[in-house]
Every structure is written in structure tokens, then in C-alpha cells.
Enzyme design. Sequence first.
Site, short mmCIF file in Angstrom:
data_model
loop_
_atom_site.label_atom_id
_atom_site.label_comp_id
_atom_site.label_asym_id
_atom_site.label_seq_id
_atom_site.Cartn_x
_atom_site.Cartn_y
_atom_site.Cartn_z
N ARG A 131 1.24 1.61 13.69
CA ARG A 131 0.24 2.27 14.51
C ARG A 131 0.50 2.01 15.98
NH1 ARG A 131 -3.87 0.06 11.45
NH2 ARG A 131 -4.00 1.40 9.64
N HIS A 182 3.84 10.61 15.90
CA HIS A 182 3.12 11.78 15.39
C HIS A 182 1.69 11.40 15.02
CE1 HIS A 182 4.61 9.70 11.77
NE2 HIS A 182 3.53 10.18 11.18
N GLU A 226 9.18 12.43 6.55
CA GLU A 226 8.17 13.24 5.86
C GLU A 226 8.19 14.65 6.41
OE1 GLU A 226 4.75 10.85 6.75
OE2 GLU A 226 4.41 11.80 8.68
N HIS A 280 7.13 5.85 11.85
CA HIS A 280 7.65 5.20 10.65
C HIS A 280 9.10 4.78 10.87
CE1 HIS A 280 4.07 6.77 8.79
NE2 HIS A 280 4.47 8.02 8.94
#
Length: 316
Positions: A193, A173, A116, A97
Site C-alpha cells: 500500500r 494503481h 493482473e 505489487h
Amino acid sequence: MTEPLFLQPIFKERIWGGTKLKEEFHYEIPSSQTGECWAISAHKNGQSVVENGLYEGISLDKVWEEHPELFGHYQSEVFPLLTKILDANRDLSVQVHPDDTYAQEHEGDHEFGKTECWYIIDCEPGAELIFGHHAQTRDELEHMIQSGKWDDLLRKVHINPGDFFYVPSGTIHALCEGTLVLETQQSSDTTYRVYDYDRVDAEGNTRDLHLDQAIEVTNVPHEDNELSFMEEQRTGAFITTLVESEFFSVFKYVLDGAGSFKQDSYFQLFSVIDGEATMTVGGETYKVHKGDHFILTSQIEEFTLDGDATIIVSHP
């Protein structure tokens, strides 16, 4: 207003999803490939709706926009956090991200980057996840991605229930098969992705990859974050501070009786991941159960919890 805001979750079908959200939390899910419960969300791609009280039936983004006093006039154009529960019945794509600066430049003014964190609610024996990579330079990262050297590139970590991971933007991740996770994140739905195992959807199509963006935003080399969990025994609860960062703070409350607590932020997000309890706010008592999600607004100065439950609590 001194009542909590209980929220109706939104569910997302995913190629990697399963049925754990129904089996573990008794949610009514749309299919046997349900991967995500957006439990507390004001993001445009999934709006939680208030279930109770004065704002019943109103979406969280509208409450945020029209009643800033409930959130201590926190300075953000959009509600800053998003709480999810993820059922990784199969491996998620390997992804990364962007940070706020990159997201706002490339994805629009109102899109955050995405830092996150994960609390592992449950996982299969021997489960693992992908967390970071082994490339030492960006050229090496690009070469390994373009050459498909995934076994050499990707860093795998074994996991157990109760583990916690802080995942800053720029971290490659992926959750892997057999993992049930509560995720606290910035309010963002931007994902680049890197690799999707060459799998296809029901129509035989592969999912899009975003290699140029991923290579550009990935942190090189990967560095682990040093987390020091602070633990505090209070009357009625054992509280663990999981992380305190510039984006959010996250805590685990393990209740073992009755305790009194104070509102110590602008507002707090609560997700009950096990057990049940009674919560008393402003003289009113509410039953909270596994799978419930709610916000305690800034106007709630004190509250009590009494029961046997595990709750993940967060605030910006």
C-alpha cells in the site's frame, strides 16, 4: 474425467466494499461491505471448493495437487491463476505489487508476484481509476510519496464499461469508487500500500502502508502497455483476445447462438458475467448463468456453448 469443475466463490469484506456482488450476481454476501469475490482460487488465503461431480467438496488446491492430469501436468507447484470480481463501492488504496523474483525473495517460496488485468464490467458515469504515475526517477517518486504530493504523482484515467487494462507488476494503481471489475491475476495476495486517503476502519485505525517496498518495486518511469485486441467472428460467438502475456491469456466470448469450441490450452477458466447459456461436454449438458465460474480441464477436448451470454475466459 470430462465434466467441468464448477467452483464455490469465497467472499472478502473490505473497507471499500459494497453490495453490488449481491445486486448484480445474486451471491449471498457476508455484509454490506463485501469487496471481493474470489471466484476461482487455490490460494491459501481463499480456497475455492468444487461444487459438482467426482471432486465435490474438495478444495481446488487439493485437486491441483492430487490430480495433475486434469490440468495437463502444467508445471507449477501451485495453481497459477486467480479470478476475482471486485466491487469498488469506495476508492481502493493506491498500491503496487512485486514481480515473482521479489515476492519469492521477500514473501516466501510459494508466493508469486502479481501481474493482473481488469475487465470493467460496469462503472458509474464519469468513473476513473489510477493507473501509473508521473515521476521520472526513483528519487522523484520517493520525494513525491514522502511529501504527499498525490495530485502531482498519480495518473488518473477515465473508464467505461467494457474497458480492459493490463496491469504488470510494478504498476502503481487503484480502482476508484463506483467500479465493478473482473480481475484475472497471478495467484498472489501480496500488496504494498502506497496511500489510503488517511481513512480509518471501524475501530478508528489506519491501515498499514508499505512505502519502502512500494518504492523499491515500482516501475520508473511508468510505461503504458500497447494492447492490440484481436477480434474473431465464429459460429455462435464473437471472441476478443484481450491480452496474451507470459502469465496468462484472457478472452471475451460474446455468445449469440450455438457454437463448437476446442480446448486449446492446458485448461481454461470461465466466468459468466452476463446472460445464460447451455454448455455440452462429453454428451452432458449444463446450464450456466451470470455469476457462474468453472474450469474446463485438459481432458475436455471439445465443448459447445449455446445461448446469449458474455463470458471471460482465461488460461495460463
